[in-house]
Design an enzyme around this catalytic site. Structure first.
Site, mmCIF file in Angstrom:
data_model
loop_
_atom_site.group_PDB
_atom_site.id
_atom_site.type_symbol
_atom_site.label_atom_id
_atom_site.label_comp_id
_atom_site.label_asym_id
_atom_site.label_seq_id
_atom_site.Cartn_x
_atom_site.Cartn_y
_atom_site.Cartn_z
ATOM 1 N N SER A 299 -5.002 5.447 5.561
ATOM 2 C CA SER A 299 -4.015 4.274 5.674
ATOM 3 C C SER A 299 -3.935 4.124 7.400
ATOM 4 O O SER A 299 -4.443 4.936 7.969
ATOM 5 C CB SER A 299 -2.700 5.165 5.239
ATOM 6 O OG SER A 299 -1.596 4.203 6.149
ATOM 7 N N ASP B 180 0.803 -1.252 0.086
ATOM 8 C CA ASP B 180 -0.185 -0.092 0.009
ATOM 9 C C ASP B 180 0.898 1.274 -0.087
ATOM 10 O O ASP B 180 0.598 2.363 -0.487
ATOM 11 C CB ASP B 180 -0.886 0.296 1.118
ATOM 12 C CG ASP B 180 -2.125 -0.869 1.062
ATOM 13 O OD1 ASP B 180 -1.986 -1.905 0.281
ATOM 14 O OD2 ASP B 180 -3.377 -0.477 1.672
ATOM 15 N N CYS C 263 5.397 -2.222 8.384
ATOM 16 C CA CYS C 263 5.626 -1.059 8.831
ATOM 17 C C CYS C 263 5.529 -1.053 10.437
ATOM 18 O O CYS C 263 4.652 -1.652 10.886
ATOM 19 C CB CYS C 263 4.951 -0.004 7.886
ATOM 20 S SG CYS C 263 5.214 0.371 6.300
ATOM 21 N N ASP D 39 -1.140 -5.440 4.208
ATOM 22 C CA ASP D 39 -2.332 -4.857 4.439
ATOM 23 C C ASP D 39 -3.590 -5.658 4.246
ATOM 24 O O ASP D 39 -4.651 -5.844 4.962
ATOM 25 C CB ASP D 39 -2.438 -3.412 4.079
ATOM 26 C CG ASP D 39 -1.640 -2.483 4.804
ATOM 27 O OD1 ASP D 39 -0.650 -2.850 5.358
ATOM 28 O OD2 ASP D 39 -1.905 -1.344 4.593
ATOM 29 N N LYS D 40 -3.476 -6.113 2.954
ATOM 30 C CA LYS D 40 -4.787 -6.662 2.458
ATOM 31 C C LYS D 40 -4.576 -8.035 2.327
ATOM 32 O O LYS D 40 -5.529 -9.057 2.058
ATOM 33 C CB LYS D 40 -5.192 -6.433 1.164
ATOM 34 C CG LYS D 40 -5.323 -4.999 0.965
ATOM 35 C CD LYS D 40 -6.427 -4.388 1.928
ATOM 36 C CE LYS D 40 -6.261 -2.905 1.815
ATOM 37 N NZ LYS D 40 -5.175 -2.156 2.460
#
EC number: 4.2.1.9
Length: 618
Positions: free
Chosen positions: A517, A81, A195, A123-124
């Site tokens: 985000s 992302d 992250c 993320d996904k």
């Protein structure tokens, strides 16, 4: 007693061809009675959270084989992302979640796998695999690649912990020298891993612990630390045990839908609110619950948000606390322990590793546990050396963070706030609700009212912010960026980061039918539902209108008369086929994204596909 699914392809005279193909993959006669375990990996060199996963699938596979199973690895896609941010690449991020879920279903069902280990991180990917696990409902264990170490940078003689968001804000700050910006950039992401803050990836990996589908430490032990290897080893052993318990012992309690039941989803959302997780987790939990056929909704999230306190503030809500600090304070098990002591959890829920969540907390919550090995585990520290290699260091802190009054994790009596870190707001502009990460909102702007400046794309809003057209007191509205209107529901990290860089992070609000985000903070309200493309009231907002926000009372309203709104609605509908679409935006939308837009639902429903509605079926 359920038969192994894999018997469909491994037994019977008519499966001679299939067995021949299995033999070509290395299987022998003795393997055809064993459980076939899918190792669902997501290695890619595009994503720092996944760059170190290449060999970890085979690590898990070896442990599965040693425990008496047959391991077969395959890979899913993974979008970064952060790299996709700020351009049309972000249109693909959320839709990739559905493709990941589908790809897991396709591979597992096509080959009749009996169970699976899901190796995810960013993320996904975790949400997509979670949706697949709930859809397939076969034994499953999740193990993530782990968070990266926080960056360390020396500016003006002082050492700062930094992350990706700090580098973005610095780059947009004209007061920062090119040299300092480059220093921040080179320091922000020092190792492999997701992250370093409580962004979406780490939020979701933490939530799998609360759902009972991953091992303790999954959300917090660093990607580089040798302790994480144990999670992969144990995942291999655990999944074979779960498969045997189900298929040979007729024990359905080990299935994902029985572990991650309604109470477990409540536990996960309670954790999410307490730790101020990413607002994206709301989308993903709703989507996973839908796959599990659970009636878990925004109303449940709203209900929980009103009774759960904020027990931890982690980047981006604060700048100096990252996942390595959460781990030192006892990780997710410590936060769950505090929630349990406050009477906010159902500890009767089962997990893949313990009979109940209560039993897990007795061993893994550092305020309860007498285990020296558990205490040693939570002293795992960053190595401080740039690395793209998993398990590359074994440094430990001298002491744990046990301070529950002023430490990284608080007890309920010393909570950061009695209201939790996430809230659902309702009002005429968001009849089905919208989401705000209250943990990242300054107390001075929990109530806010101001004039609106409307944009029909993220790009236009960014341009206005960078050219100083947004001033203190403004409410920035970005619409037609929802699941259908984008399509793809882009994240608005750049607008929020640039507001910070302009000194407006505590002086403006940003409202969107898109999303944010996990790195976003400030008065950023997303997931406005219904979205503009569905005829939501956000599509009727005009420059100069006023919007009022009251987080303590969970309200948001467009301060325009009903008569005026009715008039605007008539004018919009008079546009015919162009109604509820952007007026001036030029955006190339591929056939793949058009297909997503045709099938997707509102953010209030998790932005999942609804094929039945599309084809008029009940």
């Amino acid at each position: 007693m359920p038969a192994y699914r894999s018997r469909t392809t491994t037994h019977g005279r008519n499966m001679a061809g299939a067995r021949g193909l299995w033999r070509a993959t290395g299987m022998k006669d003795s393997d055809f009675g064993k459980p076939i375990i899918a190792v669902v990996n997501s290695f890619t060199q595009f994503v720092p959270g996944h760059v170190h996963l290449k060999d970890l699938g085979q690590l898990v596979a070896r442990e599965i084989e040693a425990a008496g199973g047959v391991a077969k690895e395959f890979n899913t896609i993974a979008v970064d992302d952060g790299i996709a941010m700020g351009h049309d690449g972000m249109l693909y991020s959320l839709p990739s979640r559905e493709l990941i879920a589908d790809s897991v279903e396709y591979m597992v069902n096509a080959h009749c796998a009996d169970a699976m280990v899901c190796i995810s991180n960013c993320d996904k990917i975790t949400p997509g695999m979670l949706m697949a696990a709930m859809r397939l409902n076969i034994p499953a264990v999740f193990v993530s690649g782990g968070p990266m170490e926080a960056g360390k940078v020396v500016l003006k003689g002082k050492t700062h912990a930094v992350d990706l968001i700090d580098a973005m804000v610095a780059a947009a700050d004209s007061a920062m020298s090119d040299e300092d910006v480059q220093t921040m950039e080179r320091s922000a992401c020092p190792t492999c891993g997701s992250c370093s803050g409580m962004f979406t990836a780490n939020s979701m990996n933490c939530l799998t612990e609360a759902l009972g589908l991953s091992l303790p430490g999954n959300g917090s032990v660093l990607a580089t630390h040798s302790d994480r290897k144990r999670l992969f080893v144990e995942a291999g052993h655990t999944i074979v045990d779960l498969a045997r318990r189900y298929y040979e012992g007729d024990d359905a309690s080990v299935l994902p839908r029985n572990i991650a039941n309604f109470k477990a989803f409540e536990n996960a959302m309670t954790l999410d609110i307490a730790m101020g997780g990413s607002t994206n987790t709301v989308l993903h939990l709703l989507a996973a619950a839908r796959e599990a056929e659970l009636d878990f909704s925004m109303k449940d999230i709203d209900r929980l948000s009103r009774r759960v306190p904020c027990l931890s503030k982690i980047a981006p809500s604060v700048s100096d606390v990252h996942m390595e600090d959460v781990h030192r304070a006892g990780g997710i098990m410590a936060i769950l322990g505090e929630l349990d002591r406050a009477g906010l959890l159902d500890t009767s829920c089962t997990t893949v590793h313990s009979e109940t969540l209560g039993a897990a907390l007795a061993r893994w919550d550092i305020r309860q546990s007498n285990s020296e090995s558990v205490r040693t585990f939570f002293r795992a520290a960053p190595g401080g050396v740039p690395s793209q290699t998993a398990f590359s260091q074994d440094r430990r802190y001298d002491e744990l963070d046990l301070d529950r009054e002023k430490g990284v994790i608080r007890d309920a009596a010393h909570a950061f706030s009695k209201d939790g870190g996430l809230a659902v707001l309702y009002g005429n502009i968001a009849l089905d609700g919208c989401i705000v990460k209250t943990a990242g909102v300054d107390a001075s702007i929990l109530t806010f009212s101001g004039p609106v400046k409307v944009f029909e794309s993220q790009d236009d809003a960014v341009s206005a912010i960078l050219t100083n057209k947004i001033v203190a007191g403004d409410v920035v509205v970005i619409r037609y960026e929802g699941p259908r209107g984008g399509p793809g529901m882009q994240e608005m990290l750049y607008p929020t980061s640039y507001l910070k860089s302009k000194g407006l992070g505590k002086a403006c609000a940003l409202i969107t039918d898109g999303r944010f985000s996990g790195g976003t903070s400030g008065l950023s309200i997303g997931h406005v539902s219904p979205e503009a493309a569905e005829g939501g009231l956000i599509g009727l907002v005009r420059d100069g209108d006023r919007i009022s926000i009251d987080i303590p009372n969970r309200t948001i309203s467009l301060d325009v008369s009903e008569a005026e709104l009715a008039k605007r609605g008539e004018e919009e509908r008079a546009r015919g086929e162009a109604a509820w679409t952007p007026k001036d935006r030029k955006r190339n939308v591929s056939a793949a994204l058009q297909a997503y837009a045709m099938l997707t639902t509102s953010a209030a429903n998790g932005a999942v596909r609804d094929v039945k509605r599309r084809f008029g079926k009940n």
